[in-house]
Design an enzyme around this catalytic site. Structure first.
Site, PDB file in Angstrom:
ATOM      1  N   SER A 116       0.823  -1.208   0.000  1.00 27.96           N
ATOM      2  CA  SER A 116       0.000   0.000   0.000  1.00 27.96           C
ATOM      3  C   SER A 116       0.855   1.254   0.000  1.00 27.96           C
ATOM      4  O   SER A 116       1.966   1.259   0.553  1.00 27.96           O
ATOM      5  CB  SER A 116      -0.858  -0.028   1.269  1.00 27.96           C
ATOM      6  OG  SER A 116      -1.476   1.207   1.464  1.00 27.96           O
ATOM      7  N   TYR A 140      -1.741   0.252  10.354  1.00 27.35           N
ATOM      8  CA  TYR A 140      -2.008  -0.488   9.115  1.00 27.35           C
ATOM      9  C   TYR A 140      -0.823  -0.375   8.160  1.00 27.35           C
ATOM     10  O   TYR A 140      -0.310  -1.362   7.643  1.00 27.35           O
ATOM     11  CB  TYR A 140      -3.287   0.057   8.463  1.00 27.35           C
ATOM     12  CG  TYR A 140      -3.436  -0.331   7.018  1.00 27.35           C
ATOM     13  CD1 TYR A 140      -3.798  -1.627   6.674  1.00 27.35           C
ATOM     14  CD2 TYR A 140      -3.195   0.592   5.999  1.00 27.35           C
ATOM     15  CE1 TYR A 140      -3.909  -1.991   5.337  1.00 27.35           C
ATOM     16  CE2 TYR A 140      -3.307   0.232   4.670  1.00 27.35           C
ATOM     17  CZ  TYR A 140      -3.669  -1.056   4.353  1.00 27.35           C
ATOM     18  OH  TYR A 140      -3.768  -1.419   3.035  1.00 27.35           O
ATOM     19  N   LYS A 144       2.024  -3.272   6.640  1.00 28.92           N
ATOM     20  CA  LYS A 144       2.348  -3.513   5.221  1.00 28.92           C
ATOM     21  C   LYS A 144       3.858  -3.364   4.988  1.00 28.92           C
ATOM     22  O   LYS A 144       4.465  -4.140   4.248  1.00 28.92           O
ATOM     23  CB  LYS A 144       1.568  -2.547   4.329  1.00 28.92           C
ATOM     24  CG  LYS A 144       0.067  -2.800   4.308  1.00 28.92           C
ATOM     25  CD  LYS A 144      -0.279  -3.995   3.447  1.00 28.92           C
ATOM     26  CE  LYS A 144      -1.745  -4.342   3.480  1.00 28.92           C
ATOM     27  NZ  LYS A 144      -2.103  -5.487   2.650  1.00 28.92           N
TER      28      LYS A 144
HETATM   29  N1  UFG Z   1     -12.926  11.358   2.521  1.00 24.80           N
HETATM   30  C1  UFG Z   1     -13.919  12.263   2.853  1.00 24.80           C
HETATM   31  N2  UFG Z   1     -15.076  11.753   3.379  1.00 24.80           N
HETATM   32  C2  UFG Z   1     -15.270  10.415   3.602  1.00 24.80           C
HETATM   33  C3  UFG Z   1     -14.233   9.520   3.250  1.00 24.80           C
HETATM   34  C4  UFG Z   1     -13.067  10.042   2.724  1.00 24.80           C
HETATM   35  O1  UFG Z   1     -13.782  13.466   2.693  1.00 24.80           O
HETATM   36  O2  UFG Z   1     -16.336  10.036   4.085  1.00 24.80           O
HETATM   37  C5  UFG Z   1     -11.673  11.904   1.952  1.00 24.80           C
HETATM   38  C6  UFG Z   1     -10.448  11.618   2.804  1.00 24.80           C
HETATM   39  O3  UFG Z   1     -10.288  12.607   3.774  1.00 24.80           O
HETATM   40  C7  UFG Z   1      -9.351  11.587   1.754  1.00 24.80           C
HETATM   41  C8  UFG Z   1     -10.040  11.039   0.494  1.00 24.80           C
HETATM   42  O4  UFG Z   1     -11.429  11.231   0.717  1.00 24.80           O
HETATM   43  O5  UFG Z   1      -8.923  12.880   1.490  1.00 24.80           O
HETATM   44  C9  UFG Z   1      -9.780   9.570   0.273  1.00 24.80           C
HETATM   45  O6  UFG Z   1     -10.034   8.893   1.482  1.00 24.80           O
HETATM   46  P1  UFG Z   1     -10.109   7.311   1.591  1.00 24.80           P
HETATM   47  O7  UFG Z   1     -10.475   6.994   3.006  1.00 24.80           O
HETATM   48  O8  UFG Z   1     -10.982   6.766   0.527  1.00 24.80           O
HETATM   49  O9  UFG Z   1      -8.650   6.847   1.240  1.00 24.80           O
HETATM   50  P2  UFG Z   1      -7.240   7.220   1.893  1.00 24.80           P
HETATM   51  O10 UFG Z   1      -6.515   8.064   0.889  1.00 24.80           O
HETATM   52  O11 UFG Z   1      -7.358   7.760   3.242  1.00 24.80           O
HETATM   53  O12 UFG Z   1      -6.585   5.773   2.045  1.00 24.80           O
HETATM   54  C10 UFG Z   1      -6.526   4.874   0.975  1.00 24.80           C
HETATM   55  C11 UFG Z   1      -6.776   3.460   1.463  1.00 24.80           C
HETATM   56  C12 UFG Z   1      -5.691   3.026   2.395  1.00 24.80           C
HETATM   57  C13 UFG Z   1      -4.373   3.221   1.737  1.00 24.80           C
HETATM   58  C14 UFG Z   1      -4.202   4.620   1.243  1.00 24.80           C
HETATM   59  C15 UFG Z   1      -2.939   4.742   0.470  1.00 24.80           C
HETATM   60  O13 UFG Z   1      -8.011   3.383   2.131  1.00 24.80           O
HETATM   61  O14 UFG Z   1      -5.843   1.659   2.691  1.00 24.80           O
HETATM   62  O15 UFG Z   1      -5.286   4.963   0.383  1.00 24.80           O
HETATM   63  O16 UFG Z   1      -2.797   5.975  -0.099  1.00 24.80           O
HETATM   64  F1  UFG Z   1      -3.399   2.963   2.619  1.00 24.80           F
END
Ligand code: UFG
Length: 329
Positions: A116, A140, A144
């Site tokens: 990841s 997490y 990884k």
């Molecule tokens: N977001 C919102 N509202 C929500 C959910 C997410 O605004 O309800 C925003 C988050 O703040 C972030 C973006 O959308 O800016 C993407 O969020 P995600 O939770 O979909 O994904 P992340 O980038 O936090 O994390 C993902 C995977 C992880 C991985 C990571 C690696 O979920 O497992 O990418 O970059 F590690």
């Protein structure tokens, strides 16, 4: 090749199974169905119900004789990994050691591992390449990274060849519509946006609008799951034919903001998708996107579906189908 896909009933795993079958591999899925779904299994693939936390289960599976495995069985909720690290230690770390030990006991020499971008932590520069420092921000991400280190040592000591694939933000669904299982209790942006579009949730909360980005919301690199799946096939070809391990980033190389995703989803679904700005989510980096030049060069990876419209349309098709099915019952 005879390939065991561990976690093959899950969201990414089922797409990997489809790509492996298309490449004429003989596939068996190993899954405990804790988040994977029976409905995600392909009839052409075998199935073993088992749990990587139980060494006996995974040993018995490898005793059947496999040339390679793909390992996608992991807990992946970043927030939960900080409140329940033990769960992540046992499943992600101990479970992987059980796999590696079973592989060496039964002469399986190739493993493709779903790593990841969370191994990197806060970006020091973007686009991020494989040389970017690794300082995970979550337990997490630590699991990884630790697994990548175990892989290196099993390569040195046991000659196990590995491909560590560092996914950025996996999204989208099989464009052929063959995989339609919905993730239960999704934590990621796009499935949450889709649940709002379908009326399963009232509104989307957008975490933070004061980031130093073009519209104040976080930028991420959304990469289509079917493109990721093909990378597993290519990576397996590389490590098994060259007898060499590899670690590569897999992203679309295209940074997209949360607001841009939501606006594209409104346009494609024709739904209002109510959204409200709330405070920042702890640990979120402002902008995270990859360069996948190394994956293109080494394994000939050529993503075809990772544009925003294809990602959202393929996801919406699945959510819409489920909503229509429910409405007709
Ligand atoms: N977001 C919102 N509202 C929500 C959910 C997410 O605004 O309800 C925003 C988050 O703040 C972030 C973006 O959308 O800016 C993407 O969020 P995600 O939770 O979909 O994904 P992340 O980038 O936090 O994390 C993902 C995977 C992880 C991985 C990571 C690696 O979920 O497992 O990418 O970059 F590690």
């Amino acid at each position: 090749m005879k390939v065991l896909v561990i976690g093959g009933a899950g969201y990414i795993g089922s797409h990997v199974v489809k790509a492996m079958l298309a490449a004429q591999h003989e596939v068996t899925v190993f899954d405990n169905l804790s988040s994977g779904l029976l409905g995600n299994l392909f009839p052409q693939a075998g199935f073993i119900a088992g749990d990587i936390r139980h060494a006996d289960d995974i040993n018995a599976a490898f005793a059947r004789g496999f040339d390679a495995c793909v390992h996608l069985a992991a807990f992946k909720a970043v927030g939960e990994s900080m409140s329940e690290p033990e769960k992540y230690s046992v499943n992600n770390i101990t479970g992987t050691l059980n796999i590696l030990n079973a592989m060496t006991a039964h002469g399986c020499k190739n493993i493709v591992f779903s790593s990841s971008a969370a191994t990197f932590g806060q970006p020091e520069y973007v686009p991020m390449d494989e040389k970017h420092p690794t300082n995970p921000e979550s337990y997490y991400g630590f699991t990884k990274l630790e697994i990548e280190r175990f892989l290196r040592w099993y390569d040195i000591t046991r000659g196990v060849k590995f491909a560590a694939l560092r996914y950025f933000n996996a999204a989208g669904y099989d464009p052929d519509g063959e995989i339609t299982g919905l993730e239960r209790n999704p934590q990621n942006l796009l499935p949450i946006v889709m649940e709002v579009a379908c009326g399963m949730r009232k509104e989307l909360q957008i975490y933070g609008q004061d980031y130093d980005t073009r519209d104040g919301t976080c930028i991420r690199d959304y990469v289509h799951v079917s493109d990721l799946a093909v990378a597993h096939v290519n990576a397996l070809g590389y490590i098994s034919s060259k007898n060499e391990s590899l670690t590569v980033n897999l992203g679309s190389e295209n940074g997209v903001s949360v607001t841009e995703m939501v606006e594209a989803a409104r346009r494609i679904t024709g739904k209002e998708i109510p959204a409200r700005y709330v405070g920042r989510r702890p640990g979120d980096a402002s902008a995270l996107y990859a360069t996948s030049a190394l994956a293109r060069k080494l394994i000939g990876w050529d993503p075809k579906f990772s544009d925003v419209d294809t990602i959202i349309t393929s996801t919406w098709n699945v959510y819409r189908m489920h909503t229509e099915k429910k409405a007709s019952v």
